[in-house]
Design a protein around this motif. Structure first.
Motif, mmCIF file in Angstrom:
data_model
loop_
_atom_site.group_PDB
_atom_site.id
_atom_site.type_symbol
_atom_site.label_atom_id
_atom_site.label_comp_id
_atom_site.label_asym_id
_atom_site.label_seq_id
_atom_site.Cartn_x
_atom_site.Cartn_y
_atom_site.Cartn_z
ATOM 1 N N UNK A 1 0.827 -1.193 0.000
ATOM 2 C CA UNK A 1 0.000 0.000 0.000
ATOM 3 C C UNK A 1 0.866 1.250 0.000
ATOM 4 N N UNK A 2 2.114 1.110 -0.403
ATOM 5 C CA UNK A 2 3.038 2.221 -0.285
ATOM 6 C C UNK A 2 3.075 3.118 -1.488
ATOM 7 N N UNK A 3 2.705 2.628 -2.656
ATOM 8 C CA UNK A 3 2.764 3.462 -3.836
ATOM 9 C C UNK A 3 4.184 3.852 -4.174
ATOM 10 N N UNK A 4 5.147 2.935 -4.033
ATOM 11 C CA UNK A 4 6.547 3.270 -4.278
ATOM 12 C C UNK A 4 6.935 3.091 -5.735
ATOM 13 N N UNK A 5 5.974 2.706 -6.584
ATOM 14 C CA UNK A 5 6.290 2.539 -7.983
ATOM 15 C C UNK A 5 6.551 3.882 -8.643
ATOM 16 N N UNK A 6 7.257 3.861 -9.769
ATOM 17 C CA UNK A 6 7.587 5.078 -10.485
ATOM 18 C C UNK A 6 6.875 5.075 -11.835
ATOM 19 N N UNK A 7 6.609 6.274 -12.383
ATOM 20 C CA UNK A 7 5.994 6.371 -13.684
ATOM 21 C C UNK A 7 6.946 5.796 -14.733
ATOM 22 N N UNK A 8 6.403 5.127 -15.736
ATOM 23 C CA UNK A 8 7.244 4.628 -16.819
ATOM 24 C C UNK A 8 7.935 5.802 -17.509
ATOM 25 N N UNK A 9 9.188 5.606 -17.809
ATOM 26 C CA UNK A 9 9.940 6.660 -18.450
ATOM 27 C C UNK A 9 10.722 7.513 -17.471
ATOM 28 N N UNK A 10 10.456 7.357 -16.166
ATOM 29 C CA UNK A 10 11.161 8.134 -15.170
ATOM 30 C C UNK A 10 12.245 7.325 -14.464
ATOM 31 N N UNK A 11 12.531 6.156 -15.015
ATOM 32 C CA UNK A 11 13.484 5.291 -14.334
ATOM 33 C C UNK A 11 14.860 5.888 -14.204
ATOM 34 N N UNK A 28 6.047 15.964 10.528
ATOM 35 C CA UNK A 28 7.308 15.740 11.207
ATOM 36 C C UNK A 28 8.280 14.887 10.430
ATOM 37 N N UNK A 29 7.837 14.202 9.387
ATOM 38 C CA UNK A 29 8.741 13.441 8.528
ATOM 39 C C UNK A 29 9.401 14.412 7.541
ATOM 40 N N UNK A 30 10.715 14.525 7.577
ATOM 41 C CA UNK A 30 11.416 15.390 6.636
ATOM 42 C C UNK A 30 11.528 14.685 5.288
ATOM 43 N N UNK A 31 11.192 15.395 4.246
ATOM 44 C CA UNK A 31 11.159 14.802 2.907
ATOM 45 C C UNK A 31 12.539 14.891 2.274
ATOM 46 N N UNK A 32 13.032 13.759 1.758
ATOM 47 C CA UNK A 32 14.341 13.712 1.117
ATOM 48 C C UNK A 32 14.235 13.812 -0.399
ATOM 49 N N UNK A 33 13.164 13.259 -0.986
ATOM 50 C CA UNK A 33 13.012 13.262 -2.438
ATOM 51 C C UNK A 33 11.597 12.821 -2.789
ATOM 52 N N UNK A 34 11.243 13.035 -4.029
ATOM 53 C CA UNK A 34 9.962 12.539 -4.527
ATOM 54 C C UNK A 34 10.224 11.246 -5.295
ATOM 55 N N UNK A 35 9.457 10.215 -4.968
ATOM 56 C CA UNK A 35 9.627 8.916 -5.618
ATOM 57 C C UNK A 35 8.773 8.767 -6.855
ATOM 58 N N UNK A 36 7.661 9.476 -6.924
ATOM 59 C CA UNK A 36 6.799 9.356 -8.092
ATOM 60 C C UNK A 36 5.430 9.938 -7.832
ATOM 61 N N UNK A 37 4.563 9.838 -8.823
ATOM 62 C CA UNK A 37 3.193 10.336 -8.727
ATOM 63 C C UNK A 37 2.302 9.447 -9.567
ATOM 64 N N UNK A 38 1.061 9.318 -9.152
ATOM 65 C CA UNK A 38 0.109 8.478 -9.873
ATOM 66 C C UNK A 38 -1.296 8.980 -9.700
ATOM 67 N N UNK A 56 6.152 7.763 1.868
ATOM 68 C CA UNK A 56 4.925 8.428 2.325
ATOM 69 C C UNK A 56 4.085 8.795 1.111
ATOM 70 N N UNK A 57 2.884 8.258 1.040
ATOM 71 C CA UNK A 57 1.968 8.588 -0.049
ATOM 72 C C UNK A 57 0.972 9.623 0.443
ATOM 73 N N UNK A 58 0.914 10.755 -0.238
ATOM 74 C CA UNK A 58 -0.030 11.823 0.070
ATOM 75 C C UNK A 58 -1.172 11.744 -0.942
#
Length: 610
Positions: A1-11, A28-38, A56-58
């Protein structure tokens, strides 16, 4: 349920830099990077204070604005937090009530199956067999928590060094509730839907089995079994036509064909899928080597393991819309005015966290023994607790109880003084009762069950009925009565059509399933409390079975389908004759067994029901 997949083409850009509309912190969780969007939202990388990476999925704002989505989302998060399998990414924290819902899971350093196939082509047969066996075990745990995935597809399967991880389970169910479905938006991926799902019929765990067959075909060939194109065309082929399995290796043909049966009732069970994988592997048991993936895919795992660290000093809370403190998923103490003032926590998220104790997992076992060794649960990251220095939160104990209000005692004193002034000396007794009631509310207490109100000296109040003092000890059933000693019965093979009687000194299966029996294994495939006033309670995987737990739990049922029972699940039995029992499931008969039975351990407390 994490949504850690990345959009195709963004590898090529796994860890994307934050844009202007991305938050610097989330609860309170400091964000280091964006993993993707869907379609459901954006996914960010962060860390616990101990350095464990989390994803973290928003959720998208339009989903969060729908009350029914929030209700279902909260329900699915609660269920998902009970899922503790080796082949899932566990949900460790969430906020279902804030302005923008979010959830956090353990970060899995590996590409999605979709990314791996696009970048490197189809997987070899051996890898596909281990992939499907691991996914089947994940579905066993997910279904055991009462969840149907509904959107099992290659982008929701991550390839880690020690096996696959199934993610995003349950979100599709919550998304079905939103108003977006009324605008023609289909929840789920058409190429990997089941016929009943495409036709709008009832979704069951068998729906995920059909999707599992589609994932197997895709992993082995690099193409969906029902082709690509417009959604309507793909869905029509899924419902009315046979799959195109050209290129599927012979060793996988039976597995894929059986999973892709149109009729849900004809699809194989989880245990059968594991056995099909083992048979196709031509080994006694399935063993997963460290190099179970092709070298190019394994190299992608190495790249993703080098995740960037977050900046040490986040900007002030007003710099981004989501820097306001999140509402922890489990109840937390209301913030005081001082705690609501903006404050920047020190580097490292602030004070040390409380250790998180994950629910004790019950891992699935199968007749074939897919792993060939005992399971060892891994430590999971923490949840979020209020940061004492400000409005931020840091990962910590999820089950932290609300702190009592400091003004409670002062408020009780003020009420007492006001009552004394209003009622005077003549109403002193009434004032006492008012202050006592307020004190009870402050402490969360209640009057003893069946007891009477008492005055300051311990005597009954002015409105109380006269107490019966004839014999206070007669018929005493108070808590002072010691609990009965338990009797243990190990390894009972309860055949379908047979029953157990807890009152028997030597509890053993006796023939019959429809009478005044206390516990029967019905041939229809469920445990049954046949006796008058008999009840069953299926305990959650995180609950520890005990006499106290069976007395306290009131989720009564008369029958429990065996499909909800797996190794380690426990069932409380309350008989109409006053006995209590605890059933611990140890397994079921294999497909080739001449009889259908379940193996269980039984603990009996006689005359314990009260």
């Amino acid at each position: 349920m994490s949504g850690q997949q990345h959009e195709r083409g963004n590898g090529s850009q796994i860890f994307q830099p934050l844009a202007g509309d991305d938050p610097a912190t989330i609860a309170g969780y400091r964000i280091a990077a964006k993993l993707g969007a869907g379609g459901m939202g954006k996914v960010y990388l962060s860390y616990t204070p101990g350095g464990r990476p989390v994803a973290i999925k928003v959720i998208r704002p339009e989903f969060g604005e729908d009350p029914e989505f929030r209700r279902r989302f909260a329900q699915e998060v609660q269920s998902a937090q009970r899922v503790q399998g080796l082949f899932t990414a566990p949900v460790i924290d969430a906020d279902t009530k804030g302005a923008q819902p979010w959830l956090a899971t353990a970060y899995v350093p590996g590409p999605s199956l979709a990314d791996a196939v696009v970048a490197h082509g189809a997987l070899p047969v051996q890898a596909v067999l281990l992939l499907i066996a691991g996914m089947a075990e994940a579905l066993h745990v997910i279904h055991g928590a009462g969840i149907v995935h509904r959107d099992l597809k290659p982008s929701n399967v991550l390839l880690a060094a020690d096996g696959p991880r199934v993610i995003d389970f349950g979100i599709a169910y919550a998304a079905d509730a939103t108003s977006l479905t009324g605008s023609g938006v289909t929840i789920g991926t058409p190429s990997f839907m089941a016929p009943e799902q495409a036709a709008g019929r009832k979704v069951t765990p068998a729906t995920d089995i059909f999707a599992l067959g589609q994932v197997a075909a895709y992993a082995a060939t690099g193409s969906p079994a029902f082709g690509e194109g417009t959604s309507h065309g793909v869905l029509y082929r899924i419902v009315h036509e046979e799959p195109d399995l050209t290129g599927v290796p012979d060793r996988l043909t039976e597995l894929v064909n059986r999973c892709l049966t149109k009729d849900p009732a004809g699809r194989p069970s989880i245990a059968e899928i594991i056995e099909l994988c083992r048979t196709a592997n031509a080994e006694t048991v399935l063993r997963r080597p460290e190099d179970w993936l092709p070298a190019p895919v394994a190299a992608d795992i190495t790249v993703r393991a080098a995740a960037p660290a977050p900046v040490q000093t986040p900007p002030p809370p007003a710099a981004a819309p989501n820097t306001a403190p999140g509402v922890a998923y489990s109840p937390t103490a209301p913030a005081s005015p001082a705690a609501q003032a903006p404050a920047t926590p020190p580097p490292g998220f602030g004070p040390p966290q409380q250790p998180y104790r994950a629910p004790q997992p019950h891992y699935p076992t199968h007749p074939a023994g897919p792993q060939g060794h005992a399971y060892a649960p891994t430590q999971q990251p923490s949840h979020a607790q209020a940061y004492p220095g400000g409005g931020h939160t840091v990962p910590g104990s999820m089950n932290q109880a609300p702190a009592p209000k400091k003004s409670a005692g002062r408020r009780g004193l003020l009420i007492a003084l006001a009552a004394a002034l209003v009622f005077g000396i003549a109403g002193g007794g009434t004032a006492y009762l008012l202050t006592k009631d307020d004190d009870k509310q402050t402490q969360g207490g209640s009057s003893p069950q069946g007891g009477q109100e008492k005055g300051a000296s311990g005597t009954p109040g002015p409105d109380a009925e006269p107490a019966d003092t004839s014999d206070d000890t007669a018929g005493d059933t108070s808590d002072d009565k010691p609990d009965p000693e338990p009797d243990e019965y190990k390894g009972i093979n309860l055949t379908a059509g047979y029953h157990l009687t807890l009152a028997d000194e030597d509890v053993r299966p006796l023939e019959g399933e429809d009478a005044g029996y206390e516990l029967a294994y019905d041939t229809g495939g469920y445990l049954d409390a046949e006796s008058t006033d008999g009840k069953l309670v299926l305990l959650d995987p995180s609950q520890e079975g005990s006499l106290a737990a069976c007395r306290a739990d009131t989720r009564f049922a008369e029958t429990i389908p065996t499909e909800k029972l797996s190794k380690g699940r426990q069932v409380c039995v309350i008989t109409g004759t006053g006995h209590m029992g605890l059933v611990t499931v140890q397994g079921f008969s294999t497909e080739d067994s001449p009889s259908k039975y379940m193996t269980l351990d039984l603990t009996v407390w006689r005359n314990a029901a009260g």
